[in-house]
Design a protein around this motif. Sequence first.
Motif, short mmCIF file in Angstrom:
data_model
loop_
_atom_site.label_atom_id
_atom_site.label_comp_id
_atom_site.label_asym_id
_atom_site.label_seq_id
_atom_site.Cartn_x
_atom_site.Cartn_y
_atom_site.Cartn_z
N PHE A 160 0.81 -1.22 0.00
CA PHE A 160 0.00 0.00 0.00
C PHE A 160 0.84 1.27 0.00
O PHE A 160 0.41 2.32 0.45
N GLY A 161 2.05 1.15 -0.53
CA GLY A 161 2.81 2.34 -0.87
C GLY A 161 3.66 2.95 0.21
O GLY A 161 4.11 4.10 0.06
N ALA A 162 3.93 2.25 1.31
CA ALA A 162 4.77 2.81 2.37
C ALA A 162 6.20 2.99 1.87
O ALA A 162 6.72 2.18 1.10
N ALA A 163 6.84 4.05 2.35
CA ALA A 163 8.26 4.24 2.11
C ALA A 163 9.03 3.49 3.19
O ALA A 163 8.93 3.83 4.38
N VAL A 164 9.76 2.47 2.81
CA VAL A 164 10.47 1.60 3.76
C VAL A 164 11.96 1.66 3.45
O VAL A 164 12.44 1.01 2.52
N PRO A 165 12.71 2.44 4.22
CA PRO A 165 14.14 2.58 3.92
C PRO A 165 15.00 1.42 4.40
O PRO A 165 16.12 1.26 3.91
N LEU A 166 14.51 0.63 5.37
CA LEU A 166 15.36 -0.42 5.94
C LEU A 166 14.49 -1.60 6.40
O LEU A 166 13.48 -1.41 7.08
N ALA A 167 14.91 -2.80 6.02
CA ALA A 167 14.22 -4.02 6.45
C ALA A 167 15.26 -5.10 6.68
O ALA A 167 16.24 -5.23 5.93
N VAL A 168 15.04 -5.89 7.73
CA VAL A 168 15.98 -6.95 8.08
C VAL A 168 15.24 -8.28 8.23
O VAL A 168 14.04 -8.31 8.49
N PRO A 174 10.54 -9.89 19.41
CA PRO A 174 10.82 -10.58 18.15
C PRO A 174 9.59 -11.29 17.59
O PRO A 174 8.82 -11.89 18.32
N HIS A 175 9.43 -11.20 16.28
CA HIS A 175 8.31 -11.84 15.60
C HIS A 175 8.72 -13.23 15.12
O HIS A 175 9.89 -13.45 14.77
N PRO A 176 7.80 -14.19 15.10
CA PRO A 176 8.17 -15.54 14.66
C PRO A 176 8.78 -15.61 13.27
O PRO A 176 9.57 -16.52 12.98
N THR A 177 8.42 -14.67 12.39
CA THR A 177 8.99 -14.71 11.03
C THR A 177 10.40 -14.15 10.97
O THR A 177 11.07 -14.27 9.94
N GLY A 178 10.87 -13.53 12.06
CA GLY A 178 12.22 -12.99 12.06
C GLY A 178 12.42 -11.84 11.09
O GLY A 178 13.52 -11.63 10.57
N VAL A 179 11.39 -11.05 10.87
CA VAL A 179 11.43 -9.94 9.93
C VAL A 179 11.03 -8.66 10.66
O VAL A 179 10.11 -8.67 11.48
N ALA A 180 11.70 -7.57 10.37
CA ALA A 180 11.33 -6.27 10.91
C ALA A 180 11.77 -5.20 9.92
O ALA A 180 12.69 -5.40 9.13
N ALA A 181 11.09 -4.07 9.97
CA ALA A 181 11.42 -2.97 9.06
C ALA A 181 11.02 -1.65 9.69
O ALA A 181 10.24 -1.60 10.65
N LEU A 182 11.55 -0.58 9.14
CA LEU A 182 11.18 0.77 9.53
C LEU A 182 10.55 1.46 8.32
O LEU A 182 11.08 1.38 7.21
N ALA A 183 9.41 2.12 8.56
CA ALA A 183 8.72 2.82 7.49
C ALA A 183 8.50 4.27 7.88
O ALA A 183 8.43 4.61 9.07
N GLU A 184 8.37 5.14 6.89
CA GLU A 184 8.06 6.53 7.14
C GLU A 184 6.55 6.66 7.38
O GLU A 184 5.74 6.09 6.65
N ARG A 185 6.19 7.41 8.42
CA ARG A 185 4.78 7.63 8.69
C ARG A 185 4.17 8.53 7.61
O ARG A 185 4.80 9.51 7.19
#
Length: 262
Positions: free
Chosen positions: A33-41, A82-93
Amino acid sequence: MTAFPDITRAWRSLADGAVLLDGFHALKHALRFGAAVPLAVATDRAATLALAEELAPDVGAVLDGLLTEVDEAAYRQLVPRPHPTGVAALAERPDREAALRTLDALPRTAPVVVLDQPRNLGNAGAVVRLAAGFGATGVVTTGPLDPWHPNVVRGGAGLHFATVVERLDVPDLPPGPVFALDAEGEDIRGVRLPDDAVLAFGSERSGLTPELRDRADRLLSLPMRPQVSSYNLATSVAMTLYHWSSQSPAGAPAATGTPAED
C-alpha cells in the motif's frame, strides 16, 4: 550478512519517528500500500523471499532489493518483541496533513471509524485491519492512545498504510453524521448507514465518553442476547461495517480474503 554495528547504526539513525513493522505480513502490507520503507531486516533472507514468492509475489522483487540479513542476536537488539517470522522494518509515517485532508473531504464513499478513548493496543490494531479490509476512509482515535504505537501497528498487520489512521479531539472529528454505538441506542438493523457516516465506538469498560455522546446524531445498538455484557471492540466494528457494506452501493471490496495471518 551485514555486520551488526553497521545495521544497528543505520537502524538507530532512522528509528526516531519511524513506524516499526513487526513481521513479514506487516512489511508485506506496508509495501503493497505504498509505504516508504528505507530499511528491512530478516534473520533468514532466503526463507523470507521464499515466503514472499508463496504468499505475496507482487512485492517479491521489492523485498529482494530491500532485505538485509542479520543474525538472531542482532535482530533481537533491534526490536522489542521478536516476531516468529524474524522480519522487521522501519517505514516513514504518512503525511499528517494529507491524512487530515482525506478525512475532511466530502463526499466520502466509505465511513470513518472513531474509537473513543480506546485502551487496548491490540484491539485498536485489529480495528485498523478491519477498516482496511472494508475499505473504510479511516480510523480516528480520541484520547491518549497513540494509534501508531508499535503494538497497534503489529495488531493491524501493517494495514495502517491502507487507510487513514489519526488521533483527534472530539471537536475536530471529520464531518458527517455521527452514529455512536451504545447499548441504549436503537437497533442498528433498522437503520441505513450512509457512506459519509462517522461510526463511533466507546471502550469496552466505560463505553462512550459524555463528549462523544453529545456529539452523536444517533445512538445505535447491536443485537445481543440478554445477560451478555458486551462484544469485543473489534467485533462490534466488524458487525457495524458489515451492516454498512451490505446496504451501500459502494459497499466493501469484493470478497477476496485469505485465512487469517499472524
